[in-house]
Design an enzyme around this catalytic site. Structure first.
Site, PDB file in Angstrom:
ATOM      1  N   ALA A 156      30.224 -28.226 -57.992  1.00  0.00           N
ATOM      2  CA  ALA A 156      31.220 -28.536 -56.968  1.00  0.00           C
ATOM      3  C   ALA A 156      32.292 -29.442 -57.555  1.00  0.00           C
ATOM      4  CB  ALA A 156      30.554 -29.235 -55.789  1.00  0.00           C
ATOM      5  N   LYS A 157      33.503 -29.313 -57.053  1.00  0.00           N
ATOM      6  CA  LYS A 157      34.566 -30.242 -57.443  1.00  0.00           C
ATOM      7  C   LYS A 157      34.526 -31.384 -56.430  1.00  0.00           C
ATOM      8  CE  LYS A 157      39.290 -30.273 -59.266  1.00  0.00           C
ATOM      9  NZ  LYS A 157      38.906 -30.630 -60.634  1.00  0.00           N
ATOM     10  N   ALA A 158      33.548 -32.249 -56.639  1.00  0.00           N
ATOM     11  CA  ALA A 158      33.231 -33.319 -55.693  1.00  0.00           C
ATOM     12  C   ALA A 158      33.698 -34.658 -56.236  1.00  0.00           C
ATOM     13  CB  ALA A 158      31.730 -33.351 -55.437  1.00  0.00           C
TER      14      ALA A 158
END
Length: 288
Positions: A156-158
């Site tokens: 995820a691009k968290a």
């Protein structure tokens, strides 16, 4: 130069276009305390956002990985991004979409009852690494390691995954470097703080297998470009000791675009023909 909180312009926020300076959130926003936030970085060229829909789809994927749903469809996000570019009179720009859990009934770790927000901003942003495209970036090696997929939603691009990126980049800049290279939890070469990495040896390209970090959209694009050029690409485990034997190196990312690397710690690389060709080819592709 004005800070990012003090500029003229418009930001799209929860379905409304608001003045830049008033696009604010409450201090008890859940994301500020517990990193319940995901984002996308995108670039527009000649008024068109490169791989725009893929970015919007990944934003939804990242939110799902953090167990929340964005209250806007991919189509609605696509329309909002274009509205932001138009409202700010931009054609070549960096676009930032961010979704997060806001302030609400919950203020502990759990936040299922809190509303989810979405904002989209855009601004002019030049080369991420300055003149490194011509000279080659200088890279440090981070003390932190990319975590195991068993400890974090690594694909995820968290926002929370960037905590060690910030500290590692600060340490690198203090040494006169542009960025820092991470190893992963196993000790394998992984990526830089905001970019994937490629190497060249004997006319073939080697890049770490994206099994514990984000498989960047620019990374995927560049692999396709290399395959179109009939250049062999090895997506594989790369050990730190192999750095000494590589001849060329470059970074890829939406902000970084394609940036050649001249040095990683004590290892030197030439800004060679393949690196230059891919950098120039990418620049042509995104503007086509």
């Amino acid at each position: 130069m004005a800070g990012y909180d003090d500029r003229d312009g418009k930001i799209w926020m929860d379905g409304q276009m608001v003045d830049w300076r008033t696009a604010n959130v409450h201090v008890l926003t859940h994301a500020m305390h517990y990193a319940s936030s995901v984002f996308e970085g995108e670039r527009a060229y000649n008024g068109k956002i490169f791989l725009s829909r893929k970015h919007s789809e990944r934003l939804h994927f990242s939110a799902n990985e953090l167990d929340f749903q964005i209250p806007y469809t991919v189509d609605e996000i696509e329309a909002a991004k274009q509205q932001v570019l138009t409202a700010n009179g931009l054609t070549d720009a960096y676009v930032r979409a961010v979704a997060w859990r806001g302030a609400g009934e919950d203020m502990g770790v759990a936040s299922a009852r809190n509303p989810v927000h979405l904002a989209i901003a855009a601004w002019e942003w030049g080369s991420y690494y300055g003149d490194a495209k011509f000279k080659g970036a200088k890279i440090d090696i981070a003390k932190w390691k990319r975590p195991s997929p068993e400890t974090a939603p690594v694909h995820a691009k968290a926002a929370g995954l960037y905590m060690i990126c910030t500290t590692s980049k600060h340490a690198a800049e203090a040494k006169g470097c542009s960025d820092a290279l991470f190893m992963d939890y196993r000790g394998y070469v992984a990526e830089c703080t905001g970019a994937n990495i490629f190497f060249v040896k004997d006319g073939e390209v080697h890049t770490p297998k994206a099994d514990v970090f984000l498989n960047g959209l620019t990374r995927q694009t560049v692999i396709g470009m290399l395959e179109d050029r009939q250049i062999k690409v090895h997506e594989r485990v790369i050990m730190p000791g192999e750095l000494e034997g590589f001849e060329q190196c470059w970074l890829t990312g939406t902000a970084a675009e394609v940036t050649p690397v001249g040095q990683i710690a004590d290892y030197n690389f030439e800004v060679g023909a393949i690196a230059r060709d891919i950098a120039e080819g990418y620049e042509t592709l995104v503007r086509s």
